[in-house]
Design a protein around this motif. Structure first.
Motif, PDB file in Angstrom:
ATOM      1  N   THR A 110      -9.775 -80.484  70.939  1.00 31.42           N
ATOM      2  CA  THR A 110     -10.742 -81.578  70.866  1.00 31.42           C
ATOM      3  C   THR A 110     -12.135 -81.055  71.185  1.00 31.42           C
ATOM      4  O   THR A 110     -12.351 -80.460  72.245  1.00 31.42           O
ATOM      5  N   LEU A 111     -13.052 -81.264  70.266  1.00 31.52           N
ATOM      6  CA  LEU A 111     -14.451 -80.925  70.511  1.00 31.52           C
ATOM      7  C   LEU A 111     -15.033 -81.980  71.447  1.00 31.52           C
ATOM      8  O   LEU A 111     -15.069 -83.166  71.124  1.00 31.52           O
ATOM      9  N   VAL A 112     -15.486 -81.539  72.637  1.00 30.04           N
ATOM     10  CA  VAL A 112     -15.960 -82.493  73.645  1.00 30.04           C
ATOM     11  C   VAL A 112     -17.464 -82.434  73.866  1.00 30.04           C
ATOM     12  O   VAL A 112     -18.044 -83.343  74.469  1.00 30.04           O
ATOM     13  N   ASP A 113     -18.134 -81.383  73.383  1.00 31.55           N
ATOM     14  CA  ASP A 113     -19.585 -81.287  73.542  1.00 31.55           C
ATOM     15  C   ASP A 113     -20.117 -80.235  72.587  1.00 31.55           C
ATOM     16  O   ASP A 113     -19.388 -79.317  72.182  1.00 31.55           O
ATOM     17  N   LEU A 114     -21.370 -80.349  72.213  1.00 32.10           N
ATOM     18  CA  LEU A 114     -22.017 -79.358  71.369  1.00 32.10           C
ATOM     19  C   LEU A 114     -23.516 -79.375  71.625  1.00 32.10           C
ATOM     20  O   LEU A 114     -24.068 -80.372  72.089  1.00 32.10           O
ATOM     21  N   ALA A 115     -24.171 -78.252  71.353  1.00 32.82           N
ATOM     22  CA  ALA A 115     -25.605 -78.138  71.597  1.00 32.82           C
ATOM     23  C   ALA A 115     -26.216 -77.150  70.618  1.00 32.82           C
ATOM     24  O   ALA A 115     -25.575 -76.167  70.221  1.00 32.82           O
ATOM     25  N   ALA A 116     -27.457 -77.415  70.230  1.00 30.75           N
ATOM     26  CA  ALA A 116     -28.233 -76.514  69.382  1.00 30.75           C
ATOM     27  C   ALA A 116     -29.500 -76.160  70.151  1.00 30.75           C
ATOM     28  O   ALA A 116     -30.526 -76.835  70.017  1.00 30.75           O
ATOM     29  N   PRO A 117     -29.468 -75.116  70.974  1.00 29.62           N
ATOM     30  CA  PRO A 117     -30.577 -74.824  71.882  1.00 29.62           C
ATOM     31  C   PRO A 117     -31.919 -74.576  71.195  1.00 29.62           C
ATOM     32  O   PRO A 117     -32.971 -74.806  71.807  1.00 29.62           O
ATOM     33  N   LEU A 118     -31.908 -74.133  69.931  1.00 32.56           N
ATOM     34  CA  LEU A 118     -33.158 -73.790  69.256  1.00 32.56           C
ATOM     35  C   LEU A 118     -33.571 -74.819  68.209  1.00 32.56           C
ATOM     36  O   LEU A 118     -34.500 -74.581  67.433  1.00 32.56           O
ATOM     37  N   ALA A 119     -32.886 -75.953  68.159  1.00 30.98           N
ATOM     38  CA  ALA A 119     -33.244 -77.007  67.206  1.00 30.98           C
ATOM     39  C   ALA A 119     -34.573 -77.642  67.630  1.00 30.98           C
ATOM     40  O   ALA A 119     -34.911 -77.669  68.821  1.00 30.98           O
ATOM     41  N   PRO A 120     -35.368 -78.144  66.686  1.00 34.50           N
ATOM     42  CA  PRO A 120     -35.077 -78.239  65.258  1.00 34.50           C
ATOM     43  C   PRO A 120     -35.496 -77.009  64.462  1.00 34.50           C
ATOM     44  O   PRO A 120     -35.312 -76.973  63.239  1.00 34.50           O
ATOM     45  N   ASP A 121     -36.040 -75.983  65.117  1.00 37.80           N
ATOM     46  CA  ASP A 121     -36.523 -74.814  64.378  1.00 37.80           C
ATOM     47  C   ASP A 121     -35.399 -74.027  63.724  1.00 37.80           C
ATOM     48  O   ASP A 121     -35.526 -73.567  62.598  1.00 37.80           O
ATOM     49  N   ILE A 122     -34.295 -73.858  64.453  1.00 37.44           N
ATOM     50  CA  ILE A 122     -33.164 -73.096  63.918  1.00 37.44           C
ATOM     51  C   ILE A 122     -31.880 -73.889  64.161  1.00 37.44           C
ATOM     52  O   ILE A 122     -31.545 -74.200  65.307  1.00 37.44           O
ATOM     53  N   VAL A 123     -31.185 -74.210  63.082  1.00 44.24           N
ATOM     54  CA  VAL A 123     -29.916 -74.939  63.166  1.00 44.24           C
ATOM     55  C   VAL A 123     -28.937 -74.283  62.196  1.00 44.24           C
ATOM     56  O   VAL A 123     -29.288 -74.012  61.045  1.00 44.24           O
TER      57      VAL A 123
END
Length: 276
Positions: free
Chosen positions: A70-83
């Motif tokens: 089960t995916l319980v969390d996610l993050a894109a630390p460099l968004a919105p510049d890099i996704v």
């Protein structure tokens, strides 16, 4: 099917495939557990060593299991510049369990056993020799990589989309997933570390390269997956695991230097193992 869509679907199931691959390299005491505690503030892991041989698991993981991921969390630390491709689409996977079978078996190694040559004319030969006969012996507990990866891939992409999985006979750290439409996903474990905590958790951290081939252009990235397995006193589930997968850009990506040592995507999973 468009290339971008294919990459997105492939990334969805690649995120936890690493726990199914892999000689254990011991990390500094507590480093891996601390890493999990600091999600999502991650930098590229530097204490891993080159992957050699197969990843050895504790004996309490032996057998066949139904895994609920089960995916319980996610993050894109460099968004919105890099996704990364598929990140936004993966939000739909939050709290949506996916189940598949895996198994962990004794590693089969060929050991040469010496046998004396026959006598000559009914009497011992003046020059005796040893004939080496291969003998199969069971040693360490390892993952059945082809079985596990095939089940995992089909759980995400569908039975018809995934044709087969082949593990390199010369290296347990390299495998190819063959997909419909002459597409391939090549996964190579390049480095790893393990850690056993005082409370009995078995933690692994592995770095691998994944290359998607078969579209108008290849897609390459680097992935690190850190997983803490914990044997429970119950049977339903019998094992639970906390897993964080970090995606890094490859040197071929135009945003590679902008990202530096930071991951561009982080995914946290809860894995539950039920006896099958």
């Amino acid at each position: 099917m468009k290339l971008t869509l294919t990459i997105r679907n492939i990334c969805n199931f690649c995120l936890i495939i690493i726990f199914l691959l892999g000689w254990n390299q011991q990390a500094n005491a507590g480093e891996l557990s601390e890493r999990l505690n600091h999600f999502p503030q991650w930098e590229k892991l530097t204490s891993v060593q080159a992957a050699k041989g197969d990843l050895v698991y504790p004996e309490w993981m032996a057998g066949t299991w139904e895994v609920k991921s089960t995916l319980v969390d996610l993050a894109a630390p460099l968004a919105p510049d890099i996704v990364t491709p598929g990140f936004e689409g993966n939000r739909r996977q939050l709290n949506q369990p996916v189940s598949f079978l895996v198994r962990f078996v004794k590693e089969q190694l060929l050991q040469e056993e010496g046998v004396r040559s026959p006598t000559v004319g009914g009497t011992p030969s003046p020059i005796t020799s040893l004939k080496l006969i291969p003998k199969t012996v069971s040693t360490n507990l390892v993952a059945d990589r082809a079985f596990n990866s095939l089940n995992l891939a089909r759980s995400y992409l569908g039975d018809k989309a995934v044709l087969s999985v082949k593990v390199d006979p010369d290296s347990p750290n390299r495998q190819i997933t063959f997909l419909r439409g002459e597409r391939q996903l090549v996964s190579i474990v390049t480095a790893r570390a393990t850690e056993t905590t005082p409370d009995g958790k078995f933690i692994t951290s592995e770095v691998f390269q994944q290359l998607f081939k078969g579209g108008s252009r290849p897609y390459l990235n680097s992935v690190e997956s850190t997983t803490a397995y914990h044997k429970l006193s119950t049977s339903s589930p019998a094992i639970e695991a906390d897993q964080v997968t970090a995606v890094y850009l490859s040197p071929q990506d135009p945003d590679y230097f902008a990202a530096g040592s930071r991951p561009v995507a982080l995914y946290r999973y809860r894995l539950e193992f039920f006896p099958h």
